[in-house]
Design a protein around this motif. Structure first.
Motif, PDB file in Angstrom:
ATOM      1  N   LEU A  58       0.825  -1.214   0.000  1.00  0.00           N
ATOM      2  CA  LEU A  58       0.000   0.000   0.000  1.00  0.00           C
ATOM      3  C   LEU A  58       0.859   1.263   0.000  1.00  0.00           C
ATOM      4  O   LEU A  58       0.530   2.241  -0.660  1.00  0.00           O
ATOM      5  CB  LEU A  58      -0.923  -0.001   1.221  1.00  0.00           C
ATOM      6  CG  LEU A  58      -2.342  -0.500   0.975  1.00  0.00           C
ATOM      7  CD1 LEU A  58      -3.137  -0.449   2.262  1.00  0.00           C
ATOM      8  CD2 LEU A  58      -3.039   0.311  -0.096  1.00  0.00           C
ATOM      9  N   LEU A  98       0.678   4.112  -2.790  1.00  0.00           N
ATOM     10  CA  LEU A  98       0.430   5.523  -2.474  1.00  0.00           C
ATOM     11  C   LEU A  98       1.485   6.412  -3.130  1.00  0.00           C
ATOM     12  O   LEU A  98       1.167   7.455  -3.710  1.00  0.00           O
ATOM     13  CB  LEU A  98       0.447   5.732  -0.953  1.00  0.00           C
ATOM     14  CG  LEU A  98      -0.824   5.311  -0.227  1.00  0.00           C
ATOM     15  CD1 LEU A  98      -0.574   5.191   1.267  1.00  0.00           C
ATOM     16  CD2 LEU A  98      -1.949   6.307  -0.486  1.00  0.00           C
ATOM     17  N   GLU A 155     -14.799  -0.566 -10.099  1.00  0.00           N
ATOM     18  CA  GLU A 155     -15.427  -1.261  -8.989  1.00  0.00           C
ATOM     19  C   GLU A 155     -16.888  -1.641  -9.302  1.00  0.00           C
ATOM     20  O   GLU A 155     -17.315  -2.749  -9.023  1.00  0.00           O
ATOM     21  CB  GLU A 155     -15.398  -0.378  -7.740  1.00  0.00           C
ATOM     22  CG  GLU A 155     -15.944  -1.064  -6.510  1.00  0.00           C
ATOM     23  CD  GLU A 155     -16.209  -0.110  -5.370  1.00  0.00           C
ATOM     24  OE1 GLU A 155     -16.183   1.117  -5.593  1.00  0.00           O
ATOM     25  OE2 GLU A 155     -16.456  -0.594  -4.256  1.00  0.00           O
ATOM     26  N   GLY A 189      -9.757  -8.171  -8.782  1.00  0.00           N
ATOM     27  CA  GLY A 189     -10.467  -7.585  -7.641  1.00  0.00           C
ATOM     28  C   GLY A 189      -9.507  -7.227  -6.522  1.00  0.00           C
ATOM     29  O   GLY A 189      -9.673  -6.212  -5.838  1.00  0.00           O
ATOM     30  N   TYR A 190      -8.493  -8.058  -6.348  1.00  0.00           N
ATOM     31  CA  TYR A 190      -7.497  -7.795  -5.299  1.00  0.00           C
ATOM     32  C   TYR A 190      -6.724  -6.506  -5.593  1.00  0.00           C
ATOM     33  O   TYR A 190      -6.555  -5.655  -4.720  1.00  0.00           O
ATOM     34  CB  TYR A 190      -6.537  -8.986  -5.187  1.00  0.00           C
ATOM     35  CG  TYR A 190      -5.441  -8.767  -4.167  1.00  0.00           C
ATOM     36  CD1 TYR A 190      -5.713  -8.839  -2.810  1.00  0.00           C
ATOM     37  CD2 TYR A 190      -4.146  -8.469  -4.566  1.00  0.00           C
ATOM     38  CE1 TYR A 190      -4.721  -8.618  -1.861  1.00  0.00           C
ATOM     39  CE2 TYR A 190      -3.148  -8.256  -3.633  1.00  0.00           C
ATOM     40  CZ  TYR A 190      -3.442  -8.331  -2.280  1.00  0.00           C
ATOM     41  OH  TYR A 190      -2.463  -8.114  -1.357  1.00  0.00           O
ATOM     42  N   THR A 195      -8.904  -3.577  -5.066  1.00  0.00           N
ATOM     43  CA  THR A 195      -9.110  -3.292  -3.645  1.00  0.00           C
ATOM     44  C   THR A 195      -7.926  -2.532  -3.065  1.00  0.00           C
ATOM     45  O   THR A 195      -8.098  -1.633  -2.244  1.00  0.00           O
ATOM     46  CB  THR A 195      -9.361  -4.603  -2.873  1.00  0.00           C
ATOM     47  OG1 THR A 195     -10.487  -5.244  -3.464  1.00  0.00           O
ATOM     48  CG2 THR A 195      -9.655  -4.345  -1.414  1.00  0.00           C
ATOM     49  N   ASN A 196      -6.725  -2.878  -3.516  1.00  0.00           N
ATOM     50  CA  ASN A 196      -5.553  -2.122  -3.057  1.00  0.00           C
ATOM     51  C   ASN A 196      -5.653  -0.663  -3.490  1.00  0.00           C
ATOM     52  O   ASN A 196      -5.309   0.248  -2.730  1.00  0.00           O
ATOM     53  CB  ASN A 196      -4.265  -2.738  -3.613  1.00  0.00           C
ATOM     54  CG  ASN A 196      -3.797  -3.912  -2.774  1.00  0.00           C
ATOM     55  OD1 ASN A 196      -3.913  -3.891  -1.552  1.00  0.00           O
ATOM     56  ND2 ASN A 196      -3.296  -4.947  -3.420  1.00  0.00           N
ATOM     57  N   LEU A 231      -8.457   0.981  -4.137  1.00  0.00           N
ATOM     58  CA  LEU A 231      -9.539   1.598  -3.354  1.00  0.00           C
ATOM     59  C   LEU A 231      -9.060   1.911  -1.936  1.00  0.00           C
ATOM     60  O   LEU A 231      -9.380   2.962  -1.374  1.00  0.00           O
ATOM     61  CB  LEU A 231     -10.753   0.659  -3.280  1.00  0.00           C
ATOM     62  CG  LEU A 231     -11.479   0.367  -4.589  1.00  0.00           C
ATOM     63  CD1 LEU A 231     -12.574  -0.663  -4.370  1.00  0.00           C
ATOM     64  CD2 LEU A 231     -12.075   1.631  -5.176  1.00  0.00           C
ATOM     65  N   ALA A 232      -8.268   0.999  -1.380  1.00  0.00           N
ATOM     66  CA  ALA A 232      -7.753   1.217  -0.024  1.00  0.00           C
ATOM     67  C   ALA A 232      -6.809   2.417  -0.008  1.00  0.00           C
ATOM     68  O   ALA A 232      -6.850   3.236   0.921  1.00  0.00           O
ATOM     69  CB  ALA A 232      -7.034  -0.042   0.463  1.00  0.00           C
ATOM     70  N   ALA A 283      -8.876   5.453  -0.185  1.00  0.00           N
ATOM     71  CA  ALA A 283      -9.556   5.679   1.098  1.00  0.00           C
ATOM     72  C   ALA A 283      -8.582   6.260   2.113  1.00  0.00           C
ATOM     73  O   ALA A 283      -8.923   7.173   2.874  1.00  0.00           O
ATOM     74  CB  ALA A 283     -10.137   4.365   1.611  1.00  0.00           C
ATOM     75  N   TYR A 284      -7.360   5.736   2.127  1.00  0.00           N
ATOM     76  CA  TYR A 284      -6.362   6.226   3.079  1.00  0.00           C
ATOM     77  C   TYR A 284      -6.085   7.714   2.856  1.00  0.00           C
ATOM     78  O   TYR A 284      -5.925   8.481   3.809  1.00  0.00           O
ATOM     79  CB  TYR A 284      -5.069   5.418   2.945  1.00  0.00           C
ATOM     80  CG  TYR A 284      -3.978   5.882   3.871  1.00  0.00           C
ATOM     81  CD1 TYR A 284      -4.036   5.600   5.235  1.00  0.00           C
ATOM     82  CD2 TYR A 284      -2.900   6.630   3.399  1.00  0.00           C
ATOM     83  CE1 TYR A 284      -3.046   6.048   6.102  1.00  0.00           C
ATOM     84  CE2 TYR A 284      -1.911   7.082   4.255  1.00  0.00           C
ATOM     85  CZ  TYR A 284      -1.993   6.789   5.603  1.00  0.00           C
ATOM     86  OH  TYR A 284      -1.030   7.238   6.459  1.00  0.00           O
ATOM     87  N   ARG A 333     -17.638   3.280   3.419  1.00  0.00           N
ATOM     88  CA  ARG A 333     -17.499   3.343   1.975  1.00  0.00           C
ATOM     89  C   ARG A 333     -18.318   4.485   1.406  1.00  0.00           C
ATOM     90  O   ARG A 333     -17.932   5.129   0.449  1.00  0.00           O
ATOM     91  CB  ARG A 333     -17.912   2.009   1.361  1.00  0.00           C
ATOM     92  CG  ARG A 333     -16.956   0.898   1.745  1.00  0.00           C
ATOM     93  CD  ARG A 333     -17.469  -0.431   1.285  1.00  0.00           C
ATOM     94  NE  ARG A 333     -17.698  -0.421  -0.147  1.00  0.00           N
ATOM     95  CZ  ARG A 333     -16.734  -0.348  -1.051  1.00  0.00           C
ATOM     96  NH1 ARG A 333     -15.486  -0.303  -0.668  1.00  0.00           N
ATOM     97  NH2 ARG A 333     -17.013  -0.334  -2.318  1.00  0.00           N
ATOM     98  N   LEU A 377     -16.426   7.523   1.907  1.00  0.00           N
ATOM     99  CA  LEU A 377     -15.271   7.599   1.027  1.00  0.00           C
ATOM    100  C   LEU A 377     -15.667   7.688  -0.445  1.00  0.00           C
ATOM    101  O   LEU A 377     -14.832   7.843  -1.313  1.00  0.00           O
ATOM    102  CB  LEU A 377     -14.378   6.366   1.236  1.00  0.00           C
ATOM    103  CG  LEU A 377     -13.825   6.235   2.652  1.00  0.00           C
ATOM    104  CD1 LEU A 377     -13.189   4.886   2.842  1.00  0.00           C
ATOM    105  CD2 LEU A 377     -12.835   7.334   2.933  1.00  0.00           C
TER     106      LEU A 377
END
Lengths: 390, 213
Positions: free
Chosen positions: A275, A279, A298, A314-315, A318-319, A321-322, A325-326, A378, A381
């Protein structure tokens, strides 16, 4: 948007005669208005070749669907790109089915209301998903109805059926891309501005703030950033997700190269650091409408599957999206303001847990940083999916 | 002959403090590899593997590794949404890592779906002498929350297949139970709708009685 048809246009899709004699269709290339300036998109990807065709003055590609060919038993190739799918449809789809789908797409782009702002976003997105699903499903079903060879193959092999529906989805979504991404961007405009400003802030700080040493900075600053910058060029969710996967692959290759060249053999970044690396990559790539792009993947990837986001793509999504979000958490804000290294990953700059914000026996979740509930989080975010029953 | 397709695709997330060996467990299970120096473990963030749950049934496990850094803890829900199972990993030589598992469990119980299946793995048993290991507290805790408890060593390849086998079996049962429950709800709604009889006809007027008949 680049969909043109010869023949009359009937706004009422239900009134459209599927057996129209006007079967010659022209599929023009979609405009790359939202990112054609970005370099580095793999030459194998659809959008790059589309951009090349424009720059070389090739103009829109014209084809007439035949819909008569017998499919190969070993499966179909090239369905990950819009061009590959267009070729597939040209080969196996009947002209009338394709024409029908094109009219539905044109109607969506011209007349479909994306909903008023007073409606909750999740309802609006769910409605779009439903409509897109129906258009893609209609095309896929019609393809199987009109091509007996294809239908026979799909009856004995479910994977082929899924390929047909995925191809239909890819083609339909490639033509709805601009409208959908615009709609999503409108929903998250304020958050998008915050993320952009946060990325600009982080970009000015040392990479150690994000937990990445200079040594591994190069791993993401080269090909990975270039690869990710081509994300807006891709038009289907599948192409975008594959672009994301290629970006991660570039990061991994960069890490391997750095590792080989490094004298240190005590530490190599692991999943704990993925992550942080992502970033850093986002701060350098400066993708326009990042949140909207992520939401588009998504909400529209693998619509034909119930669990379309549990696989590898999807994995990676998700990274992303995370990471997005962070960037919107208070913790990230504090990190950017404090501009001090803040990571607990051994081998990189490791602060104490208290420095990181939590003690050993304290709850790792603080009210400011932790969403009270996944759905609410979610929503805050800006990411919504399947928040109510289908 | 084509292999039978899996009965289900199950998403499993690996959770736990950084450096407890989540990725090593995953690598050992999916690729039968182990590296002391953690070379390129980042490449094993996502792996999938088919697991036989009985003689005739197999499931495809999509296993998601997650970042163990505390700074990213609040992002957990993004990873474990829609997960069918979670494997919580701690280091048997580090009590704090087990405390972290407890906080994960609290969070999962609160935020993940009711159907998520949990298992706890005490990893790195090779670092401790087996006879000195007292994991009574950990085992009792796992029982109290309805999770299975295993001791594992990615280095020695001990106990890992059993963990994933157990998760696959229980997650499949849970998924099927949830699907059956959803179907039952649907079937109770449909007949009610079908059972409503709408009579769109005017009731016949009762025959007039003549007072002089």
């Amino acid at each position: 948007m680049g969909l043109q048809m010869r023949g009359r246009f009937l706004p009422d899709l239900m009134a459209f005669d599927n057996d129209s004699e006007e079967t010659e269709v022209m599929l023009s290339q979609a405009d790359s208005s939202d990112g054609s300036d970005f370099p580095g998109y793999s030459s194998s990807t659809a959008s790059h070749s589309r951009a090349q065709s424009y720059s070389s003055g090739g103009g829109p590609q014209e084809f007439s669907a035949r819909g008569t060919d017998t499919p190969p038993e070993e499966g179909f190739e090239g369905l990950e790109t819009v061009e590959g799918v267009a070729h597939f449809l040209q080969t196996y789809c009947s002209p009338s089915s394709l024409m029908h789908a094109q009219r539905m797409i044109a109607h969506f782009n011209d007349a479909y209301e994306l909903g008023t702002m007073s409606l909750p976003d999740e309802f609006r997105i769910e409605a779009w998903r439903g409509t897109v699903k129906r258009i893609a499903r209609t095309l896929g079903d019609s393809l199987l109805e009109t091509n007996q060879g294809l239908a026979k193959l799909c009856r004995v092999n479910m994977e082929r059926t899924q390929q047909v529906h995925l191809a239909s989805e890819t083609w339909v979504l490639a033509h709805l891309h601009d409208k959908l991404v615009d709609g999503l961007a409108g929903m998250v405009a304020a958050r998008e501005a915050d993320v952009k400003s946060m990325l600009a802030k982080l970009d000015k700080l040392p990479t150690s703030v994000l937990g990445v040493t200079e040594e591994y900075e190069d791993a993401v600053l080269g090909d990975a950033v270039l690869q990710f910058q081509s994300l807006p060029l891709a038009r289907s969710p599948l192409e975008k997700a594959l672009c994301l996967k290629k970006t991660v692959t570039c990061m991994l290759e960069g890490i391997s190269r750095t590792k080989r060249a490094s004298a240190r053999d005590d530490f190599v970044p692991c999943t704990d650091d993925l992550l942080s690396l992502m970033l850093l990559m986002l701060t350098k790539a400066k993708i326009p409408r990042l949140l909207a792009q992520a939401m588009y993947i998504e909400h529209f990837l693998n619509l034909h599957l119930d669990d379309g986001l549990t696989g590898e793509l999807g994995y990676h999504l998700t990274n992303l999206l995370a990471a997005c979000a962070y960037l919107q958490t208070d913790q990230c804000k504090r990190v950017s303001e404090r501009a001090a290294p803040l990571t607990i990953s051994p081998g990189l700059q490791e602060p104490s847990r208290h420095e990181a914000g939590w003690g050993f026996n304290e709850s790792p979740m603080s009210p400011d940083d932790t969403p009270p509930h996944p759905v609410k989080a979610r929503r805050r975010l800006g990411f919504r999916r399947k928040s109510f029953a289908k | 002959m084509r292999a039978a397709s899996p009965a289900a695709n199950l998403k499993v997330v690996l959770l736990g403090e950084g450096r407890v060996g989540k990725t090593s467990l995953l690598l050992r299970f999916a690729k039968d590899e182990f590296s002391d120096t953690q070379q390129a473990t980042i490449q094993a963030s996502f792996l999938s593997k088919k697991v036989l749950v009985d003689a005739e049934t197999s499931v495809a496990l999509s296993i998601w590794d997650t970042a163990g850094q505390e700074r990213f803890h609040s992002l957990g829900p993004i990873y474990y949404r829609d997960a069918d199972a979670a494997l919580l990993v701690y280091d048997v030589t580090d009590k704090d890592s087990f405390d972290r598992v407890k906080s994960w469990v609290k969070e999962l119980k609160k935020m993940a779906g009711r159907n998520i299946v949990l298992a706890i793995a005490g990893n790195k048993i090779d670092l401790d002498r087996q006879e000195e290991l007292d994991l009574t507290e950990q085992t009792e805790y796992a029982e109290s929350i309805g999770a299975s408890h295993f001791t594992t060593s990615a280095k020695l390849n001990k106990g890992i297949d059993a963990v994933f086998q157990d998760l696959a079996k229980r997650a499949l049962v849970s998924k099927r139970r949830a699907a059956a429950a959803a179907e039952a709800v649907e079937s109770t709604l449909v007949p009610r709708r079908q059972g409503t009889l709408i009579i769109d006809e005017r009731p016949k007027a009762p025959p007039k009685r003549s007072c002089c008949s």
